[in-house]
Design a protein around this motif. Structure first.
Motif, short mmCIF file in Angstrom:
data_model
loop_
_atom_site.label_atom_id
_atom_site.label_comp_id
_atom_site.label_asym_id
_atom_site.label_seq_id
_atom_site.Cartn_x
_atom_site.Cartn_y
_atom_site.Cartn_z
N TYR A 1 1.02 -1.15 -0.10
CA TYR A 1 0.09 -0.17 0.03
C TYR A 1 1.02 1.20 0.17
O TYR A 1 2.00 1.36 0.94
CB TYR A 1 -0.81 0.13 1.19
CG TYR A 1 -1.86 -1.24 1.34
CD1 TYR A 1 -3.06 -1.04 0.69
CD2 TYR A 1 -1.47 -2.36 2.18
CE1 TYR A 1 -3.96 -2.22 0.59
CE2 TYR A 1 -2.51 -3.20 2.27
CZ TYR A 1 -3.61 -3.31 1.50
OH TYR A 1 -4.44 -4.26 1.70
N ILE B 1 3.77 0.62 2.54
CA ILE B 1 3.79 -0.52 3.50
C ILE B 1 3.53 -1.74 2.76
O ILE B 1 2.74 -2.01 1.88
CB ILE B 1 2.28 -0.54 4.56
CG1 ILE B 1 2.54 1.01 5.31
CG2 ILE B 1 2.30 -1.64 5.40
CD1 ILE B 1 1.24 1.21 6.12
N ALA C 1 2.61 -5.15 2.46
CA ALA C 1 1.71 -6.04 3.33
C ALA C 1 1.83 -7.40 2.93
O ALA C 1 1.66 -8.43 3.90
CB ALA C 1 0.20 -5.46 2.90
N GLU D 1 -0.89 -12.56 13.54
CA GLU D 1 -1.17 -11.60 14.20
C GLU D 1 -1.96 -10.38 13.38
O GLU D 1 -1.95 -10.45 12.03
CB GLU D 1 -0.14 -10.73 15.05
CG GLU D 1 0.59 -11.67 15.73
CD GLU D 1 1.89 -11.13 16.14
OE1 GLU D 1 2.47 -9.85 15.91
OE2 GLU D 1 2.63 -11.78 17.01
N SER D 2 -2.88 -9.48 13.95
CA SER D 2 -3.27 -8.34 13.34
C SER D 2 -2.29 -7.67 12.55
O SER D 2 -1.17 -7.45 13.08
CB SER D 2 -4.03 -7.55 14.31
OG SER D 2 -4.72 -6.28 13.79
N GLY D 3 -2.52 -7.32 11.19
CA GLY D 3 -1.72 -6.60 10.49
C GLY D 3 -0.47 -7.41 9.66
O GLY D 3 0.31 -6.97 9.03
N SER D 4 -0.71 -8.65 10.02
CA SER D 4 0.30 -9.60 9.25
C SER D 4 0.09 -9.78 7.81
O SER D 4 0.95 -10.45 7.11
CB SER D 4 0.28 -10.84 10.01
OG SER D 4 -1.01 -11.52 10.00
N GLY D 5 -1.09 -9.30 7.23
CA GLY D 5 -1.47 -9.17 5.83
C GLY D 5 -2.28 -10.22 5.39
O GLY D 5 -2.47 -10.58 4.26
N LYS D 6 -3.05 -10.80 6.42
CA LYS D 6 -3.94 -12.02 6.00
C LYS D 6 -5.09 -11.39 5.01
O LYS D 6 -5.29 -12.06 4.04
CB LYS D 6 -4.47 -12.47 7.29
CG LYS D 6 -3.63 -13.04 8.09
CD LYS D 6 -4.34 -13.46 9.63
CE LYS D 6 -5.07 -12.68 10.15
NZ LYS D 6 -4.53 -11.57 10.85
N SER D 7 -5.86 -10.25 5.39
CA SER D 7 -6.77 -10.12 4.51
C SER D 7 -6.41 -9.21 3.19
O SER D 7 -6.94 -9.49 2.09
CB SER D 7 -7.50 -8.45 5.18
OG SER D 7 -8.05 -9.14 6.40
N THR D 8 -5.30 -8.86 3.15
CA THR D 8 -4.55 -8.20 1.77
C THR D 8 -4.29 -9.43 0.84
O THR D 8 -4.79 -9.55 -0.34
CB THR D 8 -3.16 -7.50 2.24
OG1 THR D 8 -3.60 -6.51 3.28
CG2 THR D 8 -2.69 -6.91 0.83
N1 LIG Z 1 -5.89 0.22 2.62
C1 LIG Z 1 -4.71 0.32 3.30
N2 LIG Z 1 -3.98 1.25 3.22
C2 LIG Z 1 -2.84 1.08 3.77
N3 LIG Z 1 -2.20 0.47 4.41
C3 LIG Z 1 -3.07 -0.58 4.66
C4 LIG Z 1 -4.29 -0.89 4.10
N4 LIG Z 1 -4.95 -1.92 4.37
C5 LIG Z 1 -4.02 -2.68 5.27
N5 LIG Z 1 -3.00 -1.96 5.42
C6 LIG Z 1 -1.69 -2.33 6.14
O1 LIG Z 1 -1.18 -3.49 5.45
C7 LIG Z 1 -0.61 -4.23 6.61
C8 LIG Z 1 -1.52 -5.69 6.32
O2 LIG Z 1 -2.95 -5.35 6.75
P1 LIG Z 1 -4.10 -6.53 6.66
O3 LIG Z 1 -3.78 -7.31 5.49
O4 LIG Z 1 -5.19 -5.89 6.87
O5 LIG Z 1 -3.58 -7.66 7.91
P2 LIG Z 1 -4.39 -8.52 8.57
O6 LIG Z 1 -5.74 -8.78 7.76
O7 LIG Z 1 -3.49 -9.81 8.97
O8 LIG Z 1 -4.72 -7.85 9.90
C9 LIG Z 1 -0.89 -3.74 7.91
O9 LIG Z 1 0.24 -3.07 8.38
C10 LIG Z 1 -1.97 -2.60 7.42
O10 LIG Z 1 -1.68 -1.53 8.35
#
Ligand SMILES: Nc1ncnc2c1ncn2[C@@H]1O[C@H](COP(=O)(O)OP(=O)(O)O)[C@@H](O)[C@H]1O
Ligand SMILES: [Mg+2]
Length: 220
Positions: A13, A20, A22, A41-48
């Motif tokens: 991102y 960042i 991800a 953990e939260s922020g580890s990139g799972k949703s991305t």
């Molecule tokens: N739309 C976005 N813009 C900028 N950074 C993002 C965005 N979505 C997620 N991130 C960053 O990307 C990283 C991975 O996020 P995410 O995939 O949501 O992790 P998880 O689902 O494991 O919590 C984190 O550092 C998060 O802050």
């Protein structure tokens, strides 16, 4: 059978201040008929990572192959419409449609008549354990567990055999959680779906055929 192969995929991102990363150089493969859990953990990139698999975002480098075809070179709208369904923690049902109409929606998009769509939607709802009583109810009248079952029924009504679930039981109590996980497992094992579930819950991770852990954007 290998359904999705991920090769060296990265995604970042970027805004005007920072970049960042991800997802970092992830490689793995997923077979149809299995349920996978992705934890971390939260922020580890799972949703991305899930949104890359769903074709909602494109990798910045690396390739994703679906049935051997490069997702980047495919008609991604068609891929999302015909092959993938997503389920979210917050259910994401259409609030102005009742349960039956929510499940009919993808069927009508496929061109079924209202009558056929109603018939098939009712069957899907029955399969996820929801009876007659729920058909006419609107999402806000249902419990969380019921809403998530409707979401799964809607995913079953769509054509796709790839089901991506992001914390699908995050809003449910443990009894409802167990039912939802059992449903997802059945879709994989009995219907041949590829199911990938992002979860914080070690119990769900244990029930998966394979568990993948992410840390700082990498698979560990
Ligand atoms: N739309 C976005 N813009 C900028 N950074 C993002 C965005 N979505 C997620 N991130 C960053 O990307 C990283 C991975 O996020 P995410 O995939 O949501 O992790 P998880 O689902 O494991 O919590 C984190 O550092 C998060 O802050
Ligand atoms: Mg997430």
């Amino acid at each position: 059978m290998e359904k999705i192969r991920v090769e060296n995929v990265s995604y970042s991102y970027q805004n005007q201040y920072q970049k960042i990363q991800a997802v970092k150089e992830v490689s793995c493969s997923f077979e149809a008929g299995n349920m996978y859990a992705i934890t971390g953990e939260s922020g580890s990139g799972k949703s991305t990572f899930l949104s890359l698999l769903a074709g909602l975002d494109c990798p910045e480098s690396g390739t994703i192959l679906v049935d051997g075809d490069n997702l980047l070179e495919m008609d991604r709208d068609a891929y999302r419409r015909k092959q993938v369904s997503m389920i979210y923690q917050a259910f994401h049902l259409f609030p102005l449609l009742n349960a039956l109409e929510n499940v009919m929606y993808p069927l009508e998009l496929q061109g079924l008549s209202r009558r056929e769509a109603r018939q098939q939607a009712a069957e899907c709802l029955e399969e996820v354990g929801l009876g007659e009583k729920i058909l006419k109810q609107y999402p806000k009248m249902m419990s969380g567990g019921e809403q998530q079952r409707v979401a799964i029924a809607r995913a079953m009504a769509a054509q796709g055999k790839i089901l991506l679930a992001d914390e699908p039981t995050g809003n449910l109590d443990s009894e409802n959680e167990a039912h939802i996980v059992e449903l997802l497992r059945r879709l994989a094992h009995e219907r041949g779906y590829l199911v990938i579930v992002v979860t914080h819950n070690p119990e769900i991770a244990r029930q998966a055929d394979q568990c993948i852990t992410m840390k700082d954007g990498r698979m560990v």
